[in-house]
Design an enzyme around this catalytic site. Structure first.
Site, mmCIF file in Angstrom:
data_model
loop_
_atom_site.group_PDB
_atom_site.id
_atom_site.type_symbol
_atom_site.label_atom_id
_atom_site.label_comp_id
_atom_site.label_asym_id
_atom_site.label_seq_id
_atom_site.Cartn_x
_atom_site.Cartn_y
_atom_site.Cartn_z
ATOM 1 N N SER A 52 -1.196 -0.801 3.045
ATOM 2 C CA SER A 52 0.178 -0.959 3.529
ATOM 3 C C SER A 52 0.234 -1.787 4.816
ATOM 4 O O SER A 52 -0.727 -1.848 5.585
ATOM 5 C CB SER A 52 0.797 0.407 3.811
ATOM 6 O OG SER A 52 0.685 1.245 2.686
HETATM 7 N N1 SAH Z 1 -2.930 4.674 1.720
HETATM 8 C C1 SAH Z 1 -3.547 3.456 1.222
HETATM 9 C C2 SAH Z 1 -2.590 2.553 0.500
HETATM 10 C C3 SAH Z 1 -2.398 3.049 -0.839
HETATM 11 S S1 SAH Z 1 -1.789 2.024 -2.131
HETATM 12 C C4 SAH Z 1 -4.222 2.684 2.317
HETATM 13 O O1 SAH Z 1 -4.103 3.063 3.484
HETATM 14 O O2 SAH Z 1 -4.898 1.708 1.991
HETATM 15 C C5 SAH Z 1 -1.491 3.363 -3.268
HETATM 16 C C6 SAH Z 1 -2.727 3.993 -3.849
HETATM 17 O O3 SAH Z 1 -2.284 5.092 -4.642
HETATM 18 C C7 SAH Z 1 -3.513 3.081 -4.774
HETATM 19 O O4 SAH Z 1 -4.845 3.013 -4.363
HETATM 20 C C8 SAH Z 1 -3.371 3.750 -6.145
HETATM 21 O O5 SAH Z 1 -4.508 3.600 -6.966
HETATM 22 C C9 SAH Z 1 -3.138 5.200 -5.771
HETATM 23 N N2 SAH Z 1 -2.483 6.022 -6.790
HETATM 24 C C10 SAH Z 1 -1.545 5.657 -7.693
HETATM 25 N N3 SAH Z 1 -1.189 6.708 -8.459
HETATM 26 C C11 SAH Z 1 -1.923 7.771 -8.034
HETATM 27 C C12 SAH Z 1 -2.021 9.144 -8.430
HETATM 28 N N4 SAH Z 1 -1.303 9.656 -9.446
HETATM 29 N N5 SAH Z 1 -2.879 9.942 -7.759
HETATM 30 C C13 SAH Z 1 -3.654 9.466 -6.743
HETATM 31 N N6 SAH Z 1 -3.604 8.172 -6.330
HETATM 32 C C14 SAH Z 1 -2.756 7.334 -6.961
#
Ligand code: SAH
Length: 203
Positions: A52
């Site tokens: 993000s």
């Molecule tokens: N917090 C992260 C940004 C996350 S982007 C950072 O600081 O880099 C969102 C993430 O959520 C992705 O890696 C994606 O694979 C994950 N995601 C999507 N659906 C999910 C689910 N049902 N459970 C766990 N993770 C999930």
């Protein structure tokens, strides 16, 4: 980054600003993008996912309103950067990632950098982490169409959740508060754009 992108947009919490100054964001992005790590935008981290924008990390961290004695859950570990930002501000951080390769690489980097109170799990965030619950705070960094009920169940009375909720492209950043009697109050704040929270397949 902190002065121009974060303080200038109104983030005031001293603890949040200090942690953002001290967290090496370049360690959480692919090596070919390290030169861009402190720019005012999200960056790709592979598998169609992104780390993000720094301001959004700061805003969500401030909204979560954490304390050093709290048990906290993050859904969507991704690069591990948001987990690294939360780590010094809480007692224990649990974080769940659905893409196994991302869970593994985030765990490796967090261990290497010495974030000892963070535990990464590969799994489906819709189910939460019952064994580590209840949580004082829960942060979602992937966007579900609606707040997952299992996560509300795993929140302590008096607890708070911050989550992008809505469609696949745009959502509202929502703050949910669980009252002492278990009822919830949901407040929509600003529009955001997160990747969707996907449904896990049975393994
Ligand atoms: N917090 C992260 C940004 C996350 S982007 C950072 O600081 O880099 C969102 C993430 O959520 C992705 O890696 C994606 O694979 C994950 N995601 C999507 N659906 C999910 C689910 N049902 N459970 C766990 N993770 C999930």
């Amino acid at each position: 980054m902190v002065r121009e992108q974060i303080e200038a947009r109104g983030i005031k919490d001293r603890g949040v600003l200090e942690v953002l100054r001290n967290t090496p964001r370049h360690q959480f992005v692919p090596s070919e993008l390290q030169a861009h790590a402190y720019e005012d935008r999200p960056l790709p981290i592979g598998y169609g996912q992104t780390i993000s924008q720094p301001y959004i990390v700061a805003l969500m961290t401030e909204m979560l309103d954490v304390d050093r004695d709290m048990n906290v859950l993050e859904i969507g570990t991704g690069s591990g950067y948001q987990a690294a930002v939360l780590s010094p501000l809480v007692r224990k951080l649990y974080t769940i990632e659905i893409v196994p390769e991302l869970a593994r690489s985030a765990q490796t980097i967090l261990e290497r950098l010495g974030y000892r109170n963070v535990t990464v799990k590969h799994g489906d965030g819709y189910l939460g982490w019952p064994e580590a619950s209840p949580f004082d705070r829960i942060m979602l960094t992937a966007a579900p169409p609606e707040i997952p009920p299992a996560l509300v169940d795993q929140l302590k009375p008096g607890g708070k959740m911050v989550a992008p909720v809505g469609g696949t492209e745009y959502q509202q950043l929502v703050v949910l508060e669980k009252r002492a009697d278990g009822s919830v109050r949901v407040r929509a704040t600003v529009p955001v754009s997160f990747v969707p929270m996907v449904r896990g397949t049975k393994r």
